[in-house]
Design a protein around this motif. Structure first.
Motif, PDB file in Angstrom:
ATOM      1  N   UNK A  22       0.819  -1.211   0.000  1.00 36.76           N
ATOM      2  CA  UNK A  22       0.000   0.000   0.000  1.00 36.76           C
ATOM      3  C   UNK A  22       0.856   1.265   0.000  1.00 36.76           C
ATOM      4  N   UNK A  23       0.371   2.274  -0.688  1.00 35.86           N
ATOM      5  CA  UNK A  23       0.966   3.601  -0.678  1.00 35.86           C
ATOM      6  C   UNK A  23       0.043   4.460   0.174  1.00 35.86           C
ATOM      7  N   UNK A  24       0.536   4.949   1.292  1.00 37.91           N
ATOM      8  CA  UNK A  24      -0.279   5.698   2.247  1.00 37.91           C
ATOM      9  C   UNK A  24       0.216   7.133   2.280  1.00 37.91           C
ATOM     10  N   UNK A  25      -0.706   8.076   2.073  1.00 37.90           N
ATOM     11  CA  UNK A  25      -0.370   9.491   2.125  1.00 37.90           C
ATOM     12  C   UNK A  25      -1.385  10.211   2.987  1.00 37.90           C
ATOM     13  N   UNK A  26      -0.954  11.290   3.601  1.00 36.64           N
ATOM     14  CA  UNK A  26      -1.843  12.112   4.407  1.00 36.64           C
ATOM     15  C   UNK A  26      -2.434  13.206   3.538  1.00 36.64           C
ATOM     16  N   UNK A  27      -3.592  13.725   3.929  1.00 37.49           N
ATOM     17  CA  UNK A  27      -4.240  14.810   3.208  1.00 37.49           C
ATOM     18  C   UNK A  27      -4.143  16.070   4.029  1.00 37.49           C
ATOM     19  N   UNK A  28      -4.737  17.166   3.604  1.00 35.33           N
ATOM     20  CA  UNK A  28      -5.380  17.308   2.295  1.00 35.33           C
ATOM     21  C   UNK A  28      -4.346  17.631   1.219  1.00 35.33           C
ATOM     22  N   UNK A  29      -4.795  17.671   0.006  1.00 39.30           N
ATOM     23  CA  UNK A  29      -3.933  17.970  -1.114  1.00 39.30           C
ATOM     24  C   UNK A  29      -4.338  19.290  -1.732  1.00 39.30           C
ATOM     25  N   UNK A  30      -3.357  20.028  -2.253  1.00 35.16           N
ATOM     26  CA  UNK A  30      -3.629  21.327  -2.852  1.00 35.16           C
ATOM     27  C   UNK A  30      -4.613  21.254  -4.002  1.00 35.16           C
ATOM     28  N   UNK A  31      -4.601  20.154  -4.760  1.00 35.74           N
ATOM     29  CA  UNK A  31      -5.508  20.054  -5.907  1.00 35.74           C
ATOM     30  C   UNK A  31      -6.917  19.651  -5.504  1.00 35.74           C
ATOM     31  N   UNK A  32      -7.113  19.241  -4.244  1.00 37.07           N
ATOM     32  CA  UNK A  32      -8.432  18.830  -3.785  1.00 37.07           C
ATOM     33  C   UNK A  32      -9.191  20.063  -3.302  1.00 37.07           C
ATOM     34  N   UNK A  33     -10.302  20.354  -3.940  1.00 38.66           N
ATOM     35  CA  UNK A  33     -11.084  21.520  -3.541  1.00 38.66           C
ATOM     36  C   UNK A  33     -12.172  21.145  -2.552  1.00 38.66           C
ATOM     37  N   UNK A  34     -12.886  20.097  -2.828  1.00 35.95           N
ATOM     38  CA  UNK A  34     -13.994  19.676  -1.973  1.00 35.95           C
ATOM     39  C   UNK A  34     -13.735  18.275  -1.442  1.00 35.95           C
ATOM     40  N   UNK A  35     -14.074  18.069  -0.192  1.00 39.83           N
ATOM     41  CA  UNK A  35     -13.996  16.751   0.424  1.00 39.83           C
ATOM     42  C   UNK A  35     -15.297  16.498   1.172  1.00 39.83           C
ATOM     43  N   UNK A  36     -15.516  15.284   1.561  1.00 36.96           N
ATOM     44  CA  UNK A  36     -16.710  14.936   2.319  1.00 36.96           C
ATOM     45  C   UNK A  36     -16.576  15.487   3.732  1.00 36.96           C
ATOM     46  N   UNK A  37     -17.511  16.342   4.140  1.00 33.74           N
ATOM     47  CA  UNK A  37     -17.486  16.958   5.464  1.00 33.74           C
ATOM     48  C   UNK A  37     -18.460  16.277   6.420  1.00 33.74           C
ATOM     49  N   UNK A  38     -19.500  15.674   5.888  1.00 30.32           N
ATOM     50  CA  UNK A  38     -20.489  14.984   6.700  1.00 30.32           C
ATOM     51  C   UNK A  38     -21.469  14.276   5.790  1.00 30.32           C
ATOM     52  N   UNK A  39     -22.276  13.408   6.382  1.00 33.53           N
ATOM     53  CA  UNK A  39     -23.195  12.629   5.549  1.00 33.53           C
ATOM     54  C   UNK A  39     -24.401  12.161   6.348  1.00 33.53           C
ATOM     55  N   UNK A  40     -25.433  11.789   5.605  1.00 32.95           N
ATOM     56  CA  UNK A  40     -26.582  11.056   6.129  1.00 32.95           C
ATOM     57  C   UNK A  40     -26.818   9.872   5.206  1.00 32.95           C
ATOM     58  N   UNK A  41     -27.224   8.761   5.755  1.00 30.48           N
ATOM     59  CA  UNK A  41     -27.814   7.680   4.989  1.00 30.48           C
ATOM     60  C   UNK A  41     -29.294   7.752   5.322  1.00 30.48           C
ATOM     61  N   UNK A  42     -30.114   7.984   4.308  1.00 29.70           N
ATOM     62  CA  UNK A  42     -31.547   8.177   4.502  1.00 29.70           C
ATOM     63  C   UNK A  42     -32.328   7.113   3.740  1.00 29.70           C
ATOM     64  N   UNK A  43     -33.435   6.708   4.303  1.00 26.84           N
ATOM     65  CA  UNK A  43     -34.349   5.775   3.642  1.00 26.84           C
ATOM     66  C   UNK A  43     -35.611   6.562   3.344  1.00 26.84           C
TER      67      UNK A  43
END
Length: 136
Positions: free
Chosen positions: A76-97
């Motif tokens: 495995x290649x493991x790197x820490x974030x964030x990256x300069x080219x990444x503009x948006x990342x997942x900040x939170x979520x819901x799983x809804x039915x």
């Protein structure tokens, strides 16, 4: 049908919530944080009461991100974030039915109406249907 509702964000937005402003992301104060927690808490309570909430969480700041990829040598290649080219990342979520895409869209619109300090750039909310396994 189940849906994944994802709130997008970035490191600058997270830092603004901890009092460190940057262009497009003014610093949040305690009242701003309480207004956000109140809004999201009421939304979560309503979703739990309606039986539509399966799961939901806010996520730690992007700086705590770790990416794991398969390397060419099988290790495995493991790197820490964030990256300069990444503009948006997942900040939170819901799983809804929810009964329909229209209903989950109403919920996402309510989440998008969360109060933020004036001058804050808007982050998108993404809705993705969750695929169900075919019956055997």
């Amino acid at each position: 049908m189940k849906y994944l509702v994802m709130i997008q964000g970035n490191q600058a937005a997270h830092e603004a919530m901890t009092g460190k402003p940057s262009p497009g992301y003014p610093a949040w104060n305690e009242q701003d944080m309480q207004a956000m927690f109140s809004h999201m808490g009421a939304l979560n309570d309503d979703l739990a009461e309606s039986g539509e909430l399966v799961d939901g969480n806010g996520l730690a700041e992007p700086a705590e991100t770790r990416h794991v990829l398969a390397g060419k040598d099988g290790k495995p290649v493991i790197t820490d974030g964030p990256y300069g080219e990444t503009k948006e990342v997942l900040a939170g979520y819901w799983v809804l039915d929810c009964a329909s895409l229209e209903r989950v869209t109403e919920i996402a619109a309510r989440a998008a109406a969360c109060p933020v300090p004036e001058g804050t750039l808007c982050s998108p909310i993404v809705i993705r249907p969750i695929m169900e396994a075919p019956e055997a």
